[in-house]
Structure formats: C-alpha cells, structure tokens
Design an enzyme around this catalytic site. Structure first.
Site, PDB file in Angstrom:
ATOM      1  N   HIS A 218     -10.942  -3.199   3.229  1.00  0.00           N
ATOM      2  CA  HIS A 218     -10.941  -2.774   4.632  1.00  0.00           C
ATOM      3  C   HIS A 218     -11.803  -1.541   4.875  1.00  0.00           C
ATOM      4  O   HIS A 218     -11.920  -1.098   6.012  1.00  0.00           O
ATOM      5  CB  HIS A 218      -9.502  -2.508   5.065  1.00  0.00           C
ATOM      6  CG  HIS A 218      -8.911  -1.358   4.314  1.00  0.00           C
ATOM      7  ND1 HIS A 218      -8.677  -1.411   2.947  1.00  0.00           N
ATOM      8  CD2 HIS A 218      -8.550  -0.121   4.700  1.00  0.00           C
ATOM      9  CE1 HIS A 218      -8.203  -0.255   2.548  1.00  0.00           C
ATOM     10  NE2 HIS A 218      -8.107   0.551   3.595  1.00  0.00           N
ATOM     11  N   ASP A 219     -12.354  -0.942   3.826  1.00  0.00           N
ATOM     12  CA  ASP A 219     -13.225   0.232   3.976  1.00  0.00           C
ATOM     13  C   ASP A 219     -14.690  -0.105   3.736  1.00  0.00           C
ATOM     14  O   ASP A 219     -15.542   0.799   3.748  1.00  0.00           O
ATOM     15  CB  ASP A 219     -12.844   1.324   2.948  1.00  0.00           C
ATOM     16  CG  ASP A 219     -11.464   1.910   3.188  1.00  0.00           C
ATOM     17  OD1 ASP A 219     -10.993   1.889   4.341  1.00  0.00           O
ATOM     18  OD2 ASP A 219     -10.874   2.398   2.197  1.00  0.00           O
TER      19      ASP A 219
ATOM     20  N   ASP B  75      -3.034   4.604  -2.474  1.00  0.00           N
ATOM     21  CA  ASP B  75      -4.138   5.161  -1.698  1.00  0.00           C
ATOM     22  C   ASP B  75      -4.577   6.522  -2.254  1.00  0.00           C
ATOM     23  O   ASP B  75      -3.732   7.402  -2.492  1.00  0.00           O
ATOM     24  CB  ASP B  75      -3.642   5.333  -0.253  1.00  0.00           C
ATOM     25  CG  ASP B  75      -4.762   5.584   0.727  1.00  0.00           C
ATOM     26  OD1 ASP B  75      -5.605   4.694   0.895  1.00  0.00           O
ATOM     27  OD2 ASP B  75      -4.786   6.682   1.327  1.00  0.00           O
TER      28      ASP B  75
ATOM     29  N   ASP C  10       0.868  -1.170   0.000  1.00  0.00           N
ATOM     30  CA  ASP C  10       0.000   0.000   0.000  1.00  0.00           C
ATOM     31  C   ASP C  10       0.911   1.228   0.000  1.00  0.00           C
ATOM     32  O   ASP C  10       1.875   1.292   0.763  1.00  0.00           O
ATOM     33  CB  ASP C  10      -0.871  -0.001   1.263  1.00  0.00           C
ATOM     34  CG  ASP C  10      -2.273   0.511   0.988  1.00  0.00           C
ATOM     35  OD1 ASP C  10      -2.387   1.585   0.382  1.00  0.00           O
ATOM     36  OD2 ASP C  10      -3.238  -0.165   1.389  1.00  0.00           O
TER      37      ASP C  10
ATOM     38  N   GLU D 160      -6.166   3.642  -6.147  1.00  0.00           N
ATOM     39  CA  GLU D 160      -7.463   3.818  -5.515  1.00  0.00           C
ATOM     40  C   GLU D 160      -7.943   5.203  -5.917  1.00  0.00           C
ATOM     41  O   GLU D 160      -7.340   6.209  -5.562  1.00  0.00           O
ATOM     42  CB  GLU D 160      -7.337   3.720  -3.992  1.00  0.00           C
ATOM     43  CG  GLU D 160      -8.690   3.579  -3.344  1.00  0.00           C
ATOM     44  CD  GLU D 160      -8.757   4.196  -1.964  1.00  0.00           C
ATOM     45  OE1 GLU D 160      -9.652   3.830  -1.198  1.00  0.00           O
ATOM     46  OE2 GLU D 160      -7.924   5.075  -1.644  1.00  0.00           O
TER      47      GLU D 160
HETATM   48  O1  TEU Z   1      -9.662   5.394   1.473  1.00  0.00           O
HETATM   49  C1  TEU Z   1     -10.081   6.454   0.676  1.00  0.00           C
HETATM   50  C2  TEU Z   1     -11.458   6.822   0.793  1.00  0.00           C
HETATM   51  O2  TEU Z   1     -11.954   7.543  -0.038  1.00  0.00           O
HETATM   52  C3  TEU Z   1     -12.156   6.346   1.994  1.00  0.00           C
HETATM   53  O3  TEU Z   1     -12.381   7.459   2.775  1.00  0.00           O
HETATM   54  C4  TEU Z   1     -13.387   5.698   1.653  1.00  0.00           C
HETATM   55  O4  TEU Z   1     -14.139   6.444   0.761  1.00  0.00           O
HETATM   56  C5  TEU Z   1     -14.162   5.563   2.917  1.00  0.00           C
HETATM   57  O5  TEU Z   1     -13.419   4.752   3.744  1.00  0.00           O
HETATM   58  C6  TEU Z   1     -15.486   4.935   2.714  1.00  0.00           C
HETATM   59  O6  TEU Z   1     -16.409   5.880   3.124  1.00  0.00           O
HETATM   60  C7  TEU Z   1      -8.302   5.243   1.648  1.00  0.00           C
HETATM   61  C8  TEU Z   1      -8.037   4.050   2.529  1.00  0.00           C
HETATM   62  O7  TEU Z   1      -8.482   2.890   1.874  1.00  0.00           O
HETATM   63  C9  TEU Z   1      -8.688   4.267   3.849  1.00  0.00           C
HETATM   64  O8  TEU Z   1      -8.578   3.157   4.691  1.00  0.00           O
HETATM   65  C10 TEU Z   1      -8.025   5.470   4.477  1.00  0.00           C
HETATM   66  O9  TEU Z   1      -8.679   5.779   5.677  1.00  0.00           O
HETATM   67  C11 TEU Z   1      -8.056   6.675   3.560  1.00  0.00           C
HETATM   68  O10 TEU Z   1      -7.705   6.380   2.222  1.00  0.00           O
HETATM   69  C12 TEU Z   1      -7.068   7.700   4.030  1.00  0.00           C
HETATM   70  O11 TEU Z   1      -5.774   7.235   3.827  1.00  0.00           O
END
Ligand code: TEU
Ligand code: CA
Length: 562
Positions: free
Chosen positions: A333-334, A201, A100, A257
């Site tokens: 994970h999100d 990310d 990542d 992403e």
């Molecule tokens: O996530 C990006 C992101 O846009 C997230 O905020 C996502 O939309 C949200 O979790 C769902 O509502 C990335 C990573 O995957 C996330 O874990 C991090 O918290 C974020 O970036 C900041 O680095």
C-alpha cells in the site's frame, strides 16, 4: 545449514488494504464484511495468509496507521462481531489472518496521548517523547517522513513531542517499560482471539538515539532522522522481550517492516534461532532504487534499471542464506504498481511484463507477498492535480516542496506522483466492468482507475491466459515444489543488462529461471542444452538462444533422473 521447516516459510501472503478492497454496504468505503464476502476468491487464487492493513479505531489521518484504540474496530470497517466472523470464515477457508501492528506511534486521539499531553506530571507523560525547545525552536532539525518538522509544539506545556510521521502520529516511548507492557498485553489479547500473526509497522524505529542529534541536511530544508531512529540501540533487546513475553507462546507468523534495515541488521531481526521476528521487509529495491535520478527525497520518475533491482535482490538472497528468512514483495500500500514501475503498462505489454515480474519474484527464496490487485496486473493511476490525491505523504510533500519552498514545479511533482505515489496502490480493487468496478454501489471514497473496464477480476478469472491465472499457477508451483521454498539461490548471467537469471538447488534438483526485462528479444543461452521440465512460462513457443520480449521461463531439472 538446512532451513528449519515452518508453515510461514511455505506460505504465500495476500495483503488487503481494507478501505479499497470491497464495500459491502454501499457507503463507498471497503469493510470487513466485504473481505468475508471475497474469501472464496482468495481461496481460489490459492493464497495461505491474509495480511490485513490496520482495521483498528482510527481518525484516519494516515488511513488507519494512526490508531486511537487498539482493541476496537474502525467504525467505517464494521464491528468486532464482523471481525470475529471474518476471522472464523477465513479459518474455515484454511486462510490465516495476520494483523498490522502499528506500535511505533499511536494517534494523537489515543487515550494515552490525550492524558500525556494534559500535563508534565501526568502518569502517561512518559508514554511519549517530549523535549524542551532548543533556542526557542524544535529540539533538532529532523524532518518527519511526511514532510515538515518531526517535532510539534504543544502549547499547553510549552514542550515538543516527536512524530516521525504526521503530527497526529506521536511516537511512543519504548524506553518506558510500562509502554512495552501495555503493548505486549494488547498483542496477547489479539493472539488469544486466534489471529495468526503480526506485520509490524516500522518496527525498526522503536528505539531512538538518546542524544537526538541533528541529522544530515539533504534537500536544504530539514535534516534526515533515519540514522538516529532506525535500528536504534535497544531495538533488538525490545524485540527479544516481545518474543519472550508474547510471540513465543503462539504458533504465529511475524514480519517486521524494517525501514533502514541492512542485511547485517536483518540477520538479527529475523535470525534463524527465532529469538526476534520471523522475517523482515527491507526497502532497498523499492524506496531505495529511485534515489539515483530522483527529483527530491523519495520523489522521482525515472524507471529504475533492471541491473540495480537485480543486484539488490541478489545481494539479499545470498546474504540471508542459512542465516535468516526473507520476504519477497514488489507491491504494497506504500508502493506504486509494479507493472507500471518495473514493467510496461501499455496495453501491448502489460500482461506479459506483469507475468515476467511475477516469475522473477515468485521463484526466489523467501515468503512472497501479493498486494491486492497485483494478481490482475492493476496499474498506476494518473493524477492531474494534487486535489486528486488522498495520501498525507503526497499532500504534505507537495505543500513543502511546491507551495512553500518552490523547489519543485507542480508539473514535475505530479509526474513523480504518477510514478511513485502511494495513492497508486490505493485506488479501489477492480472486481468487474460494472459501475465503480464493482467495488461499491455507492460513491467510492477514492477514484477508480478508469482502466477497470478492461482490467478486472471477472475478466481475468475467465481468461486462462490472464495475469490472475498465471499468479494462481505460481502459487500452486510453490506449494508443490519444495525447491521453490527451500532451495539455495545462485545468481546467473550477472553481466547481462537485460535478463534477470538465477538458479535454485535442492536435493539434486536444479531450477533455472530467466526473465527478460525488456521489450526486445535478448540473448539467453541458459536453456539451449537444458534438459528438464518447464514449470512455467509466459510464452508457449520459445526460440533458441534468446528470450522474446518480456519472456520468462523456469525449468526444473532432476539430476537424479538423467
Ligand atoms: O510505512 C513506513 C515507511 O517508512 C513509509 O513511510 C514508507 O517509507 C513510505 O510510505 C514510502 O515513502 C509504514 C506504513 O506502511 C505506512 O503506510 C504508514 O504511513 C507509516 O508506516 C506510518 O505508520
Ligand atoms: Ca462500507
């Protein structure tokens, strides 16, 4: 145009969230040695690549997505020696490791930011985005992705810094060439170590609109920053530079992403000429689908209709065809657990619907990603209070909407958390039915889902009909059938409200796929007169003219043979 053949188009990726995967030393926190110990399991599952959520040094305001040192390992996860051992062991298993890369922002504890905030003329000042107050307040109305203002006042210099995420995640200033050089050097350092790629990310957010205008106010409190930070004016230029200076020198996989990405933008990020990235993640079928009947912002609990999910995915399948490579995912994970979100996690239907959803996705075109636990059909958690939560996104949203502004009731918010909170994905991996699901011998950092006594790896591996063995078969099929990787995609039965169907075609072969997304029998004429061989199904007996509850089938027909 035929797709150029490369290994990462043929691969299946498995995402590990290290904190919750496996704890090797009993401190309750998953770690690198825990991953190394489970490589045999992943080999047996059949995956080709691991995407490792961040393992770098971090104060963990956002579980590692706030990095304080890009060239060191998070203390709880182990040491650089542990990392090297894991990387070697993975390579011995023929498994590649994708890191990542979190470079839209750093931790506020990163040395660059510590310098940057120390004075306006510090050489690191321009590594971050500093603005003067506007009318004695924040420079604009932007809401951070984690609630509250996206600006934080730094008392010592009286200026605000931008943080699209938490205030402990200041945004880097990519317009500064020195920042880009530092990041490219660091990426090269990891490539030289022998890693196999990067998942980048929120890489779509690195170039901001230089005017920093107020955003449209959606929920009456703050303005939306999305239009001014996503796909900004220089993002493609910076990624081309990264590609020239780093990526092109290595045979690695890259996936961006790309929050806020459209198909038109994706064709640039992941263009077939390979001048930027290999592929991108879009959010239309995940974060995008809850907005119709949501409570506030991303928060809602209505189960999205199959037709909405289907129309989005079909649009992406056909939109990228021949132009750019896509990625396929339900979970990460999100996101909440897919069997709970789009399927049915009641004991009666959990396995059937998990297999059906897996079929829907894994027969499509693109590189598939499996998130830890998805392969055994892990489900959402139940949260009885905000005190049960760990994720900063949830806790801050609760503070803003429930505690401070009272626009959502506590009960309603918890219902939203049960449905879509990121914490649903972050409960410890369920390895067996022993204490703490075999995740740790100590006290787990986060609650284990109580259903672990039934839903766990040990039970799944030994049951030939398990979700796990179904995923194994899907992965094997992709490796054995080129049509699943490279075949063109055509939607079928687009009038159906209940059956998601499509076909793939390559060299005179046709693969027909149909999935019933409901718990009732549904009409489906596709297989009645069909010749060919069944590649996979979650039922052993079929009925004429219908699909049974959550039934999924894929039939391969070689027209050259008939
Ligand atoms: O996530 C990006 C992101 O846009 C997230 O905020 C996502 O939309 C949200 O979790 C769902 O509502 C990335 C990573 O995957 C996330 O874990 C991090 O918290 C974020 O970036 C900041 O680095
Ligand atoms: Ca540990």
């Amino acid at each position: 145009m035929a797709d150029k053949k490369v290994w990462w188009k043929e691969a299946v990726v498995y995402q590990i969230y290290p904190r919750s995967f496996a704890d090797s030393n009993g401190d309750g926190i998953g770690d690198l040695n825990g991953i190394t110990e489970h490589l045999d399991y992943l080999k047996e599952l059949g995956i080709d690549v691991i995407w490792l959520s961040p393992i770098y040094k971090s104060p963990n305001d956002d579980n590692g997505y706030d990095i304080s040192d890009y060239r060191d390992i998070m203390t709880e996860f182990g040491t650089m020696d542990d990392f090297d051992r894991m990387l070697n062991a993975a390579h011995e298993h023929n498994i590649r490791i994708v890191m990542d890369l979190v470079v839209n922002h750093t931790s506020d504890e990163h040395a660059w930011f510590v310098e940057s905030r120390s004075s306006v003329d510090n050489p690191y000042r321009d590594y971050y985005i500093w603005k003067e107050p506007r009318d004695g307040r924040e420079p604009n109305n932007w809401q951070s992705c984690f609630s509250g203002s996206a600006w934080e006042l730094d008392e010592s210099t009286g200026m605000y810094y931008l943080h699209c995420f938490s205030k402990k995640q200041p945004d880097l200033n990519w317009d500064n060439p020195k920042v880009r050089e530092e990041i490219f050097d660091m990426m090269t350092w990891w490539c030289e170590k022998g890693i196999d790629g990067f998942r980048m990310d929120v890489i779509s957010m690195i170039s901001k609109n230089p005017d920093y205008p107020d955003g449209p106010v959606r929920d009456g409190i703050y303005g939306d920053l999305g239009p001014y930070v996503c796909n900004g004016p220089h993002v493609h230029e910076y990624l081309e530079e990264m590609n020239r200076k780093v990526l092109s020198a290595y045979d690695i996989m890259t996936v961006g992403e790309a929050a806020g990405v459209t198909i038109e933008e994706a064709k640039k990020y992941a263009n077939n000429d390979g001048t930027e990235l290999g592929m991108v993640f879009h959010f239309e079928h995940t974060d995008g689908v809850v907005t119709a009947e949501n409570v506030i912002g991303k928060w809602g609990y209505a189960q999205p209709k199959m037709t909405i999910v289907r129309d989005i995915l079909n649009k992406w399948q056909t939109g990228l065809e021949g132009k750019a490579w896509g990625s396929l995912y339900w979970d990460n994970h999100d996101q909440p657990r897919v069997v709970s979100r789009f399927g049915n996690d009641s004991p009666k239907w959990r396995e059937l619907s998990a297999k059906m959803l897996a079929t829907t996705l894994h027969m499509m075109k693109g590189t598939p990603y499996i998130y830890q636990g998805e392969e055994i059909g892990m489900t959402n958690m139940h949260f009885t209070s905000v005190d049960d939560c760990d994720d900063i996104e949830e806790i801050n949203a609760y503070t803003q909407y429930v505690t401070e502004h009272g626009v959502v009731s506590a009960e309603e918010m918890l219902k939203c958390f049960d449905a879509v909170a990121r914490d649903n994905a972050r409960t410890p991996m369920q390895w067996d039915d022993s204490d703490n699901a075999g995740f740790t011998t100590g006290k787990p950092w986060f609650a284990v889902n109580p259903n672990y006594s039934k839903i766990n790896v040990k039970a799944a591996v030994s049951d030939p009909d398990s979700v796990y063995n179904y995923y194994r078969k899907l992965i094997r099929l992709r490796h054995e059938n080129e049509i699943i990787v490279y075949g063109s995609f055509r939607p079928l039965m687009t009038d159906s409200e209940t059956v998601y169907a499509y076909e793939r075609e390559l060299d005179g072969k046709i693969l027909t796929v149909a999935c019933n997304w409901t718990e009732d029998e549904q009409p489906c004429p596709l297989f009645d007169a069909k010749k060919g061989k069944e590649l996979i199904s979650n039922y052993t007996e079929h009925k004429q003219g219908v699909l049974q509850p959550y039934e999924a089938r894929a039939i391969l027909h070689d027209q050259n043979e008939s």
